[in-house]
Write a protein that holds these residues in place. Structure first.
Motif, PDB file in Angstrom:
ATOM      1  N   THR A   1     -36.248 -28.475  11.331  1.00 44.58           N
ATOM      2  CA  THR A   1     -35.840 -29.619  12.101  1.00 44.58           C
ATOM      3  C   THR A   1     -35.855 -29.425  13.609  1.00 44.58           C
ATOM      4  N   LYS A   2     -35.627 -28.088  13.980  1.00 47.86           N
ATOM      5  CA  LYS A   2     -35.635 -28.003  15.438  1.00 47.86           C
ATOM      6  C   LYS A   2     -37.143 -28.108  16.032  1.00 47.86           C
ATOM      7  N   LYS A   3     -38.229 -27.564  15.055  1.00 48.27           N
ATOM      8  CA  LYS A   3     -39.797 -27.719  15.409  1.00 48.27           C
ATOM      9  C   LYS A   3     -39.918 -29.064  15.497  1.00 48.27           C
ATOM     10  N   PHE A   4     -39.293 -30.105  14.660  1.00 52.67           N
ATOM     11  CA  PHE A   4     -39.742 -31.467  14.989  1.00 52.67           C
ATOM     12  C   PHE A   4     -39.215 -32.037  16.040  1.00 52.67           C
ATOM     13  N   ILE A   5     -37.924 -31.709  16.298  1.00 52.94           N
ATOM     14  CA  ILE A   5     -37.357 -32.424  17.653  1.00 52.94           C
ATOM     15  C   ILE A   5     -38.019 -31.734  18.743  1.00 52.94           C
ATOM     16  N   SER A   6     -38.460 -30.583  18.827  1.00 51.62           N
ATOM     17  CA  SER A   6     -38.998 -30.033  20.011  1.00 51.62           C
ATOM     18  C   SER A   6     -40.403 -31.008  20.548  1.00 51.62           C
ATOM     19  N   ILE A   7     -40.683 -31.545  19.170  1.00 52.15           N
ATOM     20  CA  ILE A   7     -42.045 -32.428  19.869  1.00 52.15           C
ATOM     21  C   ILE A   7     -41.703 -33.932  20.211  1.00 52.15           C
ATOM     22  N   LYS A   8     -40.696 -34.445  19.483  1.00 53.66           N
ATOM     23  CA  LYS A   8     -40.371 -35.661  19.666  1.00 53.66           C
ATOM     24  C   LYS A   8     -39.263 -36.181  20.590  1.00 53.66           C
ATOM     25  N   PHE A   9     -38.456 -35.097  21.136  1.00 57.01           N
ATOM     26  CA  PHE A   9     -37.439 -35.640  21.958  1.00 57.01           C
ATOM     27  C   PHE A   9     -37.542 -36.046  23.273  1.00 57.01           C
ATOM     28  N   VAL A  10     -38.842 -35.170  24.030  1.00 54.87           N
ATOM     29  CA  VAL A  10     -39.127 -35.704  25.385  1.00 54.87           C
ATOM     30  C   VAL A  10     -40.066 -37.080  25.330  1.00 54.87           C
ATOM     31  N   ILE A  11     -40.606 -37.233  24.238  1.00 56.82           N
ATOM     32  CA  ILE A  11     -41.342 -38.385  23.960  1.00 56.82           C
ATOM     33  C   ILE A  11     -40.334 -39.742  24.140  1.00 56.82           C
ATOM     34  N   GLY A  12     -39.235 -39.619  23.335  1.00 58.96           N
ATOM     35  CA  GLY A  12     -38.199 -40.509  23.185  1.00 58.96           C
ATOM     36  C   GLY A  12     -37.345 -40.638  24.552  1.00 58.96           C
ATOM     37  N   LEU A  13     -37.174 -39.513  25.409  1.00 62.38           N
ATOM     38  CA  LEU A  13     -36.630 -39.489  26.650  1.00 62.38           C
ATOM     39  C   LEU A  13     -37.476 -40.485  27.605  1.00 62.38           C
TER      40      LEU A  13
ATOM     41  N   ILE B   1     -41.405 -36.412  34.524  1.00 60.82           N
ATOM     42  CA  ILE B   1     -41.909 -35.761  33.404  1.00 60.82           C
ATOM     43  C   ILE B   1     -42.492 -34.251  33.963  1.00 60.82           C
ATOM     44  N   ALA B   2     -42.525 -34.030  35.086  1.00 64.68           N
ATOM     45  CA  ALA B   2     -43.136 -32.651  35.362  1.00 64.68           C
ATOM     46  C   ALA B   2     -41.974 -31.757  35.113  1.00 64.68           C
ATOM     47  N   VAL B   3     -40.575 -32.158  35.755  1.00 69.28           N
ATOM     48  CA  VAL B   3     -39.377 -31.528  35.437  1.00 69.28           C
ATOM     49  C   VAL B   3     -39.115 -31.354  33.979  1.00 69.28           C
ATOM     50  N   GLU B   4     -39.626 -32.387  33.180  1.00 65.98           N
ATOM     51  CA  GLU B   4     -39.297 -32.194  31.665  1.00 65.98           C
ATOM     52  C   GLU B   4     -40.257 -31.356  30.959  1.00 65.98           C
ATOM     53  N   SER B   5     -41.282 -31.215  31.614  1.00 67.19           N
ATOM     54  CA  SER B   5     -42.418 -30.284  30.924  1.00 67.19           C
ATOM     55  C   SER B   5     -41.908 -29.028  31.000  1.00 67.19           C
ATOM     56  N   VAL B   6     -40.868 -28.465  31.855  1.00 65.12           N
ATOM     57  CA  VAL B   6     -40.258 -27.079  31.823  1.00 65.12           C
ATOM     58  C   VAL B   6     -39.320 -27.017  30.537  1.00 65.12           C
ATOM     59  N   ILE B   7     -38.305 -28.460  30.443  1.00 66.15           N
ATOM     60  CA  ILE B   7     -37.669 -28.219  29.207  1.00 66.15           C
ATOM     61  C   ILE B   7     -38.620 -28.268  28.032  1.00 66.15           C
ATOM     62  N   MET B   8     -39.633 -28.944  28.090  1.00 68.08           N
ATOM     63  CA  MET B   8     -40.459 -28.945  26.941  1.00 68.08           C
ATOM     64  C   MET B   8     -40.938 -27.784  26.504  1.00 68.08           C
ATOM     65  N   VAL B   9     -41.501 -26.900  27.520  1.00 63.73           N
ATOM     66  CA  VAL B   9     -42.065 -25.624  26.982  1.00 63.73           C
ATOM     67  C   VAL B   9     -40.866 -24.710  26.511  1.00 63.73           C
ATOM     68  N   LEU B  10     -39.661 -24.871  27.288  1.00 60.80           N
ATOM     69  CA  LEU B  10     -38.605 -23.892  26.747  1.00 60.80           C
ATOM     70  C   LEU B  10     -38.243 -24.196  25.257  1.00 60.80           C
ATOM     71  N   VAL B  11     -38.161 -25.496  24.867  1.00 60.69           N
ATOM     72  CA  VAL B  11     -37.753 -25.932  23.405  1.00 60.69           C
ATOM     73  C   VAL B  11     -38.777 -25.692  22.732  1.00 60.69           C
ATOM     74  N   THR B  12     -40.043 -25.594  22.895  1.00 61.93           N
ATOM     75  CA  THR B  12     -41.180 -25.466  22.075  1.00 61.93           C
ATOM     76  C   THR B  12     -41.246 -24.065  21.743  1.00 61.93           C
ATOM     77  N   SER B  13     -40.787 -23.230  22.834  1.00 66.90           N
ATOM     78  CA  SER B  13     -41.070 -21.640  22.799  1.00 66.90           C
ATOM     79  C   SER B  13     -39.959 -21.244  21.683  1.00 66.90           C
ATOM     80  N   SER B  14     -38.753 -21.883  21.989  1.00 66.89           N
ATOM     81  CA  SER B  14     -37.635 -21.693  20.952  1.00 66.89           C
ATOM     82  C   SER B  14     -37.825 -21.977  19.335  1.00 66.89           C
ATOM     83  N   ALA B  15     -38.545 -22.979  19.297  1.00 67.68           N
ATOM     84  CA  ALA B  15     -38.678 -23.708  18.172  1.00 67.68           C
ATOM     85  C   ALA B  15     -40.081 -22.903  17.263  1.00 67.68           C
ATOM     86  N   PHE B  16     -40.508 -22.411  18.069  1.00 68.18           N
ATOM     87  CA  PHE B  16     -41.848 -21.655  17.449  1.00 68.18           C
ATOM     88  C   PHE B  16     -42.056 -20.323  17.893  1.00 68.18           C
TER      89      PHE B  16
END
Length: 377
Positions: free
Chosen positions: A265-277, A321-336
């Motif tokens: 679940t965490k893995k899937f959300i890590s991909i889609k949450f920024v896209i929805g945001l 998006i530049a700011v959110e890319s930081v959040i994205m890499v943190l969430v992705t690192s935690s999910a994987f």
């Protein structure tokens, strides 16, 4: 929205579009994609220096931090045992990297918005495909003993998924999430798993082909035709993306209980949450820009259509998006996480897929024999 005006006895129509400003003068259409780098910097430094420099600095710092976090995660993964899972986990860093690159390109030059859109779309498709491969690899690991034969892996996956009995596997978002009571319950089959994988794969292919075609059309074809083709391409890609998400949800729901310890679940959300945001923030930024932007500001404004804020909106979204890319890499690192790679020795996706194809062939052959016996009786 289009406006007509008379200028030196010429019939001029200016239309706001998602990707630029469409000018129609005496029947001749042209599409303005925004100012070039030199003009862009000159106008914004003269007219809107403070906010402009703030957006550039914030975007640059955010992208730099994203690159640093990506490199750190890849180096940590390289310390884990080599294998196919480590390779796939490393490739999940492509999406935050691509989004950071797309953001800085648009911040530096608004004409890059089309290219940035292509980069984000293709990286999303790539991430969804990598996630699907990871699901199949860890599914084979969780359902079959190590060093199992090729065909044994496929049968082990099917038996493990059917351990809870028949389920409404197809009643999932985004199409049929409200139809669980009316959908038939059935056992999972290799054929259904492979079809779900196909739904994800088709999006990767279409995103690659159509996004490149759309970029070519917008820069090469006549303006009216370019906008029409771009709109149709967006509709096809949206339908393809929704279909791919549906295929992923079929896989996710079918494997959720079996792969609970893998935090799918965490893995899937890590991909889609920024896209929805980004979808929500796009509408919000547009509303704020039209409501509060000073009318006298000339930065990122077409002089022939001062009410058009599309370039300024793209610039603000790129900063976010530049700011959110930081959040994205943190969430992705935690999910994987690296810890999962150290504990796993998986088979490659192609091997698992081939095993499921053998099981599917066996299911079809068994179905044909059963039908033949019923006909003889």
């Amino acid at each position: 929205r289009a406006q007509a005006s008379s200028n030196d006895k010429r019939n001029v129509v200016v239309a706001m579009t998602e990707h630029g400003v469409l000018h129609v003068e005496d029947g001749t259409a042209s599409l303005h994609l925004g100012p070039r780098v030199g003009q862009f910097f000159q106008e914004c430094l003269e007219d809107n220096k403070g906010p402009f420099l703030f957006s550039l600095v914030l975007g640059t710092v955010s992208v730099t931090v994203t690159f640093g976090l990506v490199i750190r995660q890849i180096l940590r993964l390289r310390q884990a045992p080599a294998g196919f899972l480590r390779q796939s986990y490393s490739r999940m860093m492509v999406m935050p990297t691509a989004w950071a690159v797309s953001a800085i390109l648009t911040l530096v030059c608004p004409r890059s918005a089309l290219l940035s859109e292509l980069i984000r779309g293709q990286s999303e498709a790539f991430a969804l495909y990598q996630f699907m491969q990871i699901l199949f690899m860890i599914l084979s690991l969780a359902s079959t003993p190590e060093n199992s034969s090729e065909e044994a892996i496929g049968w082990g996956v099917i038996h493990a998924l059917n351990d809870g009995g028949p389920k409404p596997h197809l009643a999932v978002p985004p199409f049929f999430c409200c139809c669980v009571p009316c959908f038939p319950r059935h056992l999972m089959t290799a054929k259904l798993l492979l079809r779900a994988a196909f739904l994800v794969r088709q999006y990767v292919v279409l995103e690659f082909l159509i996004s490149i075609f759309g970029l070519w059309v917008m820069t090469s074809a006549p303006a009216h035709l370019a906008l029409k083709m771009k709109s149709w391409s967006a509709v096809v890609l949206k339908a393809s993306a929704m279909t791919a998400v549906y295929g992923l949800f079929v896989l996710y729901k079918s494997t959720h209980d079996l792969l609970h310890d893998w935090r799918t679940t965490k893995k899937f959300i890590s991909i889609k949450f920024v896209i929805g945001l980004t979808l929500v923030q796009g509408m919000l930024v547009s509303w704020l820009m039209h409501r509060f932007r000073p009318p006298e500001s000339k930065c990122l404004i077409d002089p022939t259509e001062p009410e058009n804020h599309e370039w300024a909106i793209e610039h603000c979204i790129a900063m976010l998006i530049a700011v959110e890319s930081v959040i994205m890499v943190l969430v992705t690192s935690s999910a994987f996480p690296v810890e999962e790679v150290r504990l796993a020795k998986t088979q490659p996706f192609a091997f698992v897929e081939m095993s499921l194809e053998q099981v599917r062939d066996g299911e079809l052959a068994y179905g044909e024999v059963t039908s033949s016996d019923s006909a003889d009786e």
